[in-house]
Write an enzyme that holds these catalytic residues in place. Structure first.
Site, mmCIF file in Angstrom:
data_model
loop_
_atom_site.group_PDB
_atom_site.id
_atom_site.type_symbol
_atom_site.label_atom_id
_atom_site.label_comp_id
_atom_site.label_asym_id
_atom_site.label_seq_id
_atom_site.Cartn_x
_atom_site.Cartn_y
_atom_site.Cartn_z
ATOM 1 N N HIS A 77 0.787 -1.351 -0.007
ATOM 2 C CA HIS A 77 0.281 0.030 -0.072
ATOM 3 C C HIS A 77 0.877 1.159 0.054
ATOM 4 C CE1 HIS A 77 -3.548 -2.351 1.826
ATOM 5 N NE2 HIS A 77 -3.319 -2.789 0.519
ATOM 6 N N HIS A 259 -9.125 -1.950 -5.683
ATOM 7 C CA HIS A 259 -8.066 -2.180 -4.638
ATOM 8 C C HIS A 259 -7.002 -3.083 -5.300
ATOM 9 C CE1 HIS A 259 -5.929 -2.495 -0.988
ATOM 10 N NE2 HIS A 259 -6.045 -3.752 -1.077
ATOM 11 N N ASP A 263 -2.789 -2.709 -5.403
ATOM 12 C CA ASP A 263 -1.923 -3.750 -5.016
ATOM 13 C C ASP A 263 -0.864 -3.848 -6.194
ATOM 14 O OD1 ASP A 263 -2.752 -3.891 -2.440
ATOM 15 O OD2 ASP A 263 -3.892 -6.032 -2.979
ATOM 16 N N HIS A 285 -0.697 -10.942 -5.165
ATOM 17 C CA HIS A 285 0.618 -10.741 -4.666
ATOM 18 C C HIS A 285 1.712 -11.571 -5.415
ATOM 19 C CE1 HIS A 285 -0.531 -7.527 -2.185
ATOM 20 N NE2 HIS A 285 -1.345 -8.214 -1.605
#
Length: 301
Positions: A77, A259, A263, A285
Site C-alpha cells: 500500500h 484495490h 496492489d 501478490h
C-alpha cells in the site's frame, strides 16, 4: 521527467494487518538515485532492505521483502502511494516487522505525502522498459499478468472470482487519471468464508472491520456472525442487501477491483517505474511479484 522525493518526512503508526504488531513508521526524503528502501530501526543501522523484486520473501496475502534477518511485511500500500504520486526516492524507517494497515487503503499515505509536499530533484527519472512481451500465469487459479512494450504505462485489470456479490469488475487506468482520488481510497477486501481460515493460520491478526471490506458470498448463520464478531472484538454485525457486512459503505461500486489495481501498482514498483502496457486477470501478490521479477530478469539479459 525529473526524479522526485518528499519535501518533509511523514509519520504513521498503527497495527499490522497480519502480525497485529504495533509499529511507528516514518517516510523520509531520500537522495536522487537511491530509490525506495526500508530501514528496520529496531534491528540496527545496517538493517536496510531495498524495495526490489529480488528481495521478495513471502506473498501470503501480502508482499514481504527481506534482507538477511530484516523483513518488511505488507509493503504494497505504501509502495502504491509512492508510485501513484510519482515519488522516486524515499527512506522508510519502521520499528517493527509490518507496515501499519491504517484504514486498509493507500489514502492516508497519499494524503500525508501530498500535504508534506513533493519536490523535483536534479536527476532524470529512470524508467523500466522491456523489448518483448512478458507473461506469467497461475494454472491452478487461472490468473495471469501480461506486460507488453509501450511508450506509456497503462493498466487493464479484470477481477472475476465467480462471485455473485462482486460480479466481474474491469478497471482501466492510465496516467491521465488521478491516483489520489480514484485508486488510493480503495480498501482491502476478504470473503467471509475465508476469515476463520486466516485467523487459524496466524494471518490477519490485526484485521478488523475498520480496515477491510468483508464480502458475504454464501448464507451465514447467526452463530457464524457471532463467532466472527468475537474474533474481531466487535459488536453485532449484519449482512446488508448487497452481500457485504454492514460495517462500512463502499467508496465505489468496483472498489474491490480498484484495490486489486492499487496492489498491482505497488507490487510492480519492485521492478522500478514501468513504461509498459499491463493486462491482468485476477492478479494477486504472488503473481504480481513474479511478474516484477520476470521484468528484472528480462532487463538483466
Amino acid at each position: 521527467m525529473k526524479q522526485k522525493t518528499l519535501k518533509t518526512s511523514c509519520r504513521f503508526e498503527g497495527k499490522g494487518l497480519h502480525t497485529g504488531g504495533f509499529a511507528h513508521m516514518t517516510v523520509n526524503p531520500a537522495p536522487a538515485g537511491s530509490g525506495i528502501a526500508f530501514h528496520r530501526t529496531d534491528l540496527g543501522s545496517d538493517a536496510i532492505i531495498q524495495a526490489s523484486a529480488s528481495n521478495v520473501s513471502n506473498t501470503a496475502r501480502s508482499t514481504t521483502i527481506s534482507n538477511g534477518d530484516a523483513s518488511a511485511v505488507t509493503i504494497e500500500h505504501v509502495m502504491s502511494a509512492l508510485t501513484g504520486l510519482g515519488i522516486d526516492n524515499a527512506l522508510i524507517e519502521i520499528d517493527g516487522p509490518e507496515i501499519p494497515i491504517l484504514d486498509g487503503s493507500a489514502k492516508p499515505y497519499a494524503e500525508a505525502f501530498t500535504k508534506a509536499g513533493i519536490i523535483e530533484q536534479d536527476a532524470d527519472r529512470i524508467y523500466t522498459t522491456i523489448s518483448e512481451t512478458i507473461e506469467v500465469r497461475d494454472e491452478k487459479s487461472g490468473s495471469w499478468i501480461r506486460i507488453e512494450p509501450a511508450d506509456e504505462l497503462t493498466y487493464d485489470i479484470t477481477l472475476d472470482f465467480n462471485s455473485k456479490v462482486l460480479g466481474e469488475q474491469v478497471i482501466r487506468w492510465d496516467g491521465s487519471k488521478e491516483y489520489a482520488s480514484e485508486i488510493a481510497p480503495c480498501r482491502t477486501f476478504v470473503f467471509f468464508h475465508e476469515l476463520e481460515f486466516l485467523f487459524n493460520n496466524n494471518l490477519i491478526k490485526g484485521g478488523d472491520v475498520d480496515n477491510a471490506i468483508v464480502i458475504v458470498e454464501h448464507p451465514v448463520s447467526e452463530a457464524q456472525l457471532d463467532n466472527i464478531c468475537s474474533l474481531l472484538n466487535k459488536p453485532k454485525l449484519q449482512v446488508n442487501a448487497n452481500g457485504y457486512l454492514n460495517n462500512l459503505e463502499l467508496h465505489f461500486s468496483d472498489e474491490c477491483g480498484r484495490h486489486k489495481l492499487l496492489d498491482l501498482i505497488g507490487d510492480l514498483r519492485l521492478c522500478g517505474f514501468l513504461k509498459a502496457k499491463v493486462s491482468a486477470f485476477k492478479p494477486g501478490h504472488s503473481l504480481n511479484t513474479r511478474a516484477a521479477k520476470a521484468v528484472l530478469e528480462s532487463i538483466s539479459k
